[in-house]
Scaffold this motif. Sequence first.
Motif, PDB file in Angstrom:
ATOM      1  N   TRP A 121     -18.065  95.468 -28.840  1.00 25.69           N
ATOM      2  CA  TRP A 121     -18.131  94.869 -30.203  1.00 25.69           C
ATOM      3  C   TRP A 121     -18.736  93.474 -30.152  1.00 25.69           C
ATOM      4  CZ3 TRP A 121     -17.848  95.853 -35.205  1.00 25.69           C
ATOM      5  CH2 TRP A 121     -17.647  94.790 -36.076  1.00 25.69           C
ATOM      6  N   ASP A 122     -19.747  93.261 -31.032  1.00 24.37           N
ATOM      7  CA  ASP A 122     -20.405  91.939 -31.138  1.00 24.37           C
ATOM      8  C   ASP A 122     -20.671  91.673 -32.612  1.00 24.37           C
ATOM      9  OD1 ASP A 122     -21.878  89.654 -31.057  1.00 24.37           O
ATOM     10  OD2 ASP A 122     -23.224  90.343 -29.452  1.00 24.37           O
ATOM     11  N   ASP A 123     -19.963  90.711 -33.156  1.00 24.97           N
ATOM     12  CA  ASP A 123     -20.100  90.434 -34.609  1.00 24.97           C
ATOM     13  C   ASP A 123     -21.476  89.897 -34.950  1.00 24.97           C
ATOM     14  OD1 ASP A 123     -18.770  90.284 -37.261  1.00 24.97           O
ATOM     15  OD2 ASP A 123     -19.245  88.141 -37.032  1.00 24.97           O
ATOM     16  N   SER A 124     -22.059  89.120 -34.076  1.00 25.49           N
ATOM     17  CA  SER A 124     -23.407  88.591 -34.370  1.00 25.49           C
ATOM     18  C   SER A 124     -24.417  89.722 -34.423  1.00 25.49           C
ATOM     19  CB  SER A 124     -23.813  87.558 -33.308  1.00 25.49           C
ATOM     20  OG  SER A 124     -23.852  88.158 -32.027  1.00 25.49           O
ATOM     21  N   ARG A 125     -24.223  90.710 -33.551  1.00 25.80           N
ATOM     22  CA  ARG A 125     -25.128  91.863 -33.591  1.00 25.80           C
ATOM     23  C   ARG A 125     -24.938  92.657 -34.884  1.00 25.80           C
ATOM     24  NH1 ARG A 125     -24.072  93.748 -28.856  1.00 25.80           N
ATOM     25  NH2 ARG A 125     -22.598  95.373 -29.470  1.00 25.80           N
ATOM     26  N   ARG A 126     -23.694  92.757 -35.361  1.00 20.78           N
ATOM     27  CA  ARG A 126     -23.417  93.446 -36.617  1.00 20.78           C
ATOM     28  C   ARG A 126     -24.133  92.768 -37.798  1.00 20.78           C
ATOM     29  NH1 ARG A 126     -20.321  92.557 -40.840  1.00 20.78           N
ATOM     30  NH2 ARG A 126     -19.484  90.669 -39.848  1.00 20.78           N
ATOM     31  N   ARG A 127     -24.037  91.432 -37.858  1.00 21.24           N
ATOM     32  CA  ARG A 127     -24.680  90.702 -38.957  1.00 21.24           C
ATOM     33  C   ARG A 127     -26.198  90.804 -38.879  1.00 21.24           C
ATOM     34  NH1 ARG A 127     -21.558  85.041 -38.744  1.00 21.24           N
ATOM     35  NH2 ARG A 127     -21.848  85.473 -36.529  1.00 21.24           N
ATOM     36  N   GLN A 128     -26.723  90.779 -37.663  1.00 22.95           N
ATOM     37  CA  GLN A 128     -28.168  90.935 -37.510  1.00 22.95           C
ATOM     38  C   GLN A 128     -28.619  92.310 -37.976  1.00 22.95           C
ATOM     39  OE1 GLN A 128     -30.405  88.620 -36.528  1.00 22.95           O
ATOM     40  NE2 GLN A 128     -31.979  90.118 -37.065  1.00 22.95           N
ATOM     41  N   ARG A 129     -27.787  93.331 -37.680  1.00 24.37           N
ATOM     42  CA  ARG A 129     -28.115  94.688 -38.114  1.00 24.37           C
ATOM     43  C   ARG A 129     -28.100  94.792 -39.644  1.00 24.37           C
ATOM     44  NH1 ARG A 129     -31.068  99.026 -37.126  1.00 24.37           N
ATOM     45  NH2 ARG A 129     -30.087 100.959 -37.867  1.00 24.37           N
ATOM     46  N   LEU A 130     -27.154  94.123 -40.276  1.00 24.78           N
ATOM     47  CA  LEU A 130     -27.094  94.134 -41.741  1.00 24.78           C
ATOM     48  C   LEU A 130     -28.326  93.471 -42.344  1.00 24.78           C
ATOM     49  CD1 LEU A 130     -23.330  93.273 -42.431  1.00 24.78           C
ATOM     50  CD2 LEU A 130     -24.499  95.446 -42.847  1.00 24.78           C
ATOM     51  N   ARG A 131     -28.743  92.346 -41.769  1.00 24.18           N
ATOM     52  CA  ARG A 131     -29.937  91.656 -42.268  1.00 24.18           C
ATOM     53  C   ARG A 131     -31.174  92.519 -42.117  1.00 24.18           C
ATOM     54  NH1 ARG A 131     -27.441  86.934 -40.020  1.00 24.18           N
ATOM     55  NH2 ARG A 131     -28.561  87.269 -38.046  1.00 24.18           N
ATOM     56  N   ASN A 132     -31.224  93.276 -40.997  1.00 23.44           N
ATOM     57  CA  ASN A 132     -32.411  94.080 -40.726  1.00 23.44           C
ATOM     58  C   ASN A 132     -32.493  95.345 -41.575  1.00 23.44           C
ATOM     59  OD1 ASN A 132     -33.185  92.226 -38.815  1.00 23.44           O
ATOM     60  ND2 ASN A 132     -32.320  93.374 -37.079  1.00 23.44           N
ATOM     61  N   THR A 133     -31.379  95.751 -42.148  1.00 27.20           N
ATOM     62  CA  THR A 133     -31.369  97.012 -42.894  1.00 27.20           C
ATOM     63  C   THR A 133     -31.183  96.839 -44.401  1.00 27.20           C
ATOM     64  OG1 THR A 133     -28.986  97.234 -42.492  1.00 27.20           O
ATOM     65  CG2 THR A 133     -30.494  98.299 -40.915  1.00 27.20           C
ATOM     66  N   ARG A 134     -30.954  95.619 -44.893  1.00 25.63           N
ATOM     67  CA  ARG A 134     -30.745  95.463 -46.329  1.00 25.63           C
ATOM     68  C   ARG A 134     -32.078  95.562 -47.069  1.00 25.63           C
ATOM     69  NH1 ARG A 134     -29.164  89.078 -46.154  1.00 25.63           N
ATOM     70  NH2 ARG A 134     -31.217  88.295 -45.513  1.00 25.63           N
ATOM     71  N   THR A 135     -32.007  95.826 -48.393  1.00 25.75           N
ATOM     72  CA  THR A 135     -33.203  95.990 -49.208  1.00 25.75           C
ATOM     73  C   THR A 135     -34.018  94.698 -49.225  1.00 25.75           C
ATOM     74  OG1 THR A 135     -32.045  97.583 -50.599  1.00 25.75           O
ATOM     75  CG2 THR A 135     -34.056  96.578 -51.505  1.00 25.75           C
ATOM     76  N   GLY A 136     -35.312  94.821 -48.989  1.00 25.38           N
ATOM     77  CA  GLY A 136     -36.207  93.669 -49.034  1.00 25.38           C
ATOM     78  C   GLY A 136     -36.123  92.789 -47.815  1.00 25.38           C
ATOM     79  N   HIS A 137     -35.556  93.347 -46.674  1.00 17.51           N
ATOM     80  CA  HIS A 137     -35.389  92.482 -45.500  1.00 17.51           C
ATOM     81  C   HIS A 137     -36.721  92.042 -44.918  1.00 17.51           C
ATOM     82  CE1 HIS A 137     -36.034  96.485 -43.745  1.00 17.51           C
ATOM     83  NE2 HIS A 137     -36.484  95.873 -42.668  1.00 17.51           N
ATOM     84  N   HIS A 138     -37.781  92.814 -45.210  1.00 12.99           N
ATOM     85  CA  HIS A 138     -39.089  92.447 -44.662  1.00 12.99           C
ATOM     86  C   HIS A 138     -39.879  91.532 -45.621  1.00 12.99           C
ATOM     87  CE1 HIS A 138     -39.516  96.055 -47.126  1.00 12.99           C
ATOM     88  NE2 HIS A 138     -40.783  95.722 -47.307  1.00 12.99           N
TER      89      HIS A 138
END
Length: 409
Positions: A15-32
Amino acid sequence: MSNAPSLPPCSVDDWDDSRRRQRLRNTRTGHHWVRFGRLRRALARTAIAALPLVALFTQYWAWDVAPVRERLALTQPQLHPVYDAASREDRDTAVVDLVGLGNLDATDTATALPALRELGQVWAVEYDNSGLDTAVVSRLIQERAAWSGIENIVLTGHSMGGIIALEVAQHLYQDTTLEVTGVILDCTPLDLHAVRGDARDAGEDLLRWIGWLPGARESRSMRMLVEIAARKDRFVVPSDRGYRRIDSEELRNVAVEVLHDKVLSTDAASNGLIESQFRAIVASGAIDNLRALNDRREDKIRPAVVFLRPRNPLADNVVDVEYSHRILIDQSGGVEGTLLVSKLPRTGHANPVQAPESYNDAIVRRVVPFVDSRPGEAEDEEQSPNDDLLDDERGGVQPIMDLDRITPG
């Protein structure tokens, strides 16, 4: 079955919370959308920063604008009786007094002019404090005259009130059965060019603020700022080092004076009324009104026009009375015209309350005889040039014999 490779099971140690938040940023709408993300963050910061301003504006509207708006909604123009006529023969005449820019009620001014009783009953106009409508004022005078037995009207306007008096006079002269026997103009600016620069700038500043600031027509704080700025010559003074400085003591005195006389007083003109009054000067049709009053009508006499002004034109620091004087001479109809100009000693800008003796003396000795002489015009179409009078520099009266030789001042 899915063709996706199976992932090894995760343990607690993975478990890595920073990795979780990075994954959320990378998958949310309009992340690119890189620019959209920056804009969104900027808007969020702006909204947070604007919260105090929104709160301040809410208080401004609730405590400054709304109460005044509610009070002004209940105001309406009125006519106040001030004096009865001095003689029984003049009880069929009413003298209607109107005040100028920044003023609401003409009662105090009319009270300072008891000499007007020599012309007839004296009434004072109190404007609708939410704005100015000359048609409403005209109708008010007409209705009061109808039920009080008035047949003749003399209109008196101080400063900007003269512009209103001319417009009302034209309406009564052309559209009613009332006789308009005279119009008395006290230091009236016949157009915007007659208003001196400082006074004109103050009015334009007020219009500019009212144009873009919501609620400025009712705002007492706005009125406070404008009134203090209009008196800046009292507290902005030159210093020994060559630049201007602010006299804090005098600024405090000005602020207290404005707060007492213009903001907290219920008798003070509102911003909306002042705006309407200044717009009346800007859009003045005074010259057209003068022409209309000078046109002969078969059933009526032409009204006498009287211009009261300081003998020293520089004593009026608001209106260029020489400019208005010249316009009046041009529009008075030449040697067969209807104009009397009276130059008053020891007076300033439209100040009968401050200099009642000069005003009352001029009214008794010059204005009353001139206005009373006008009814004879209806019987004598071939009026003599000697019947038209103009005050000379010494304050006496001399006949107008040659208009080309008359020079203002």
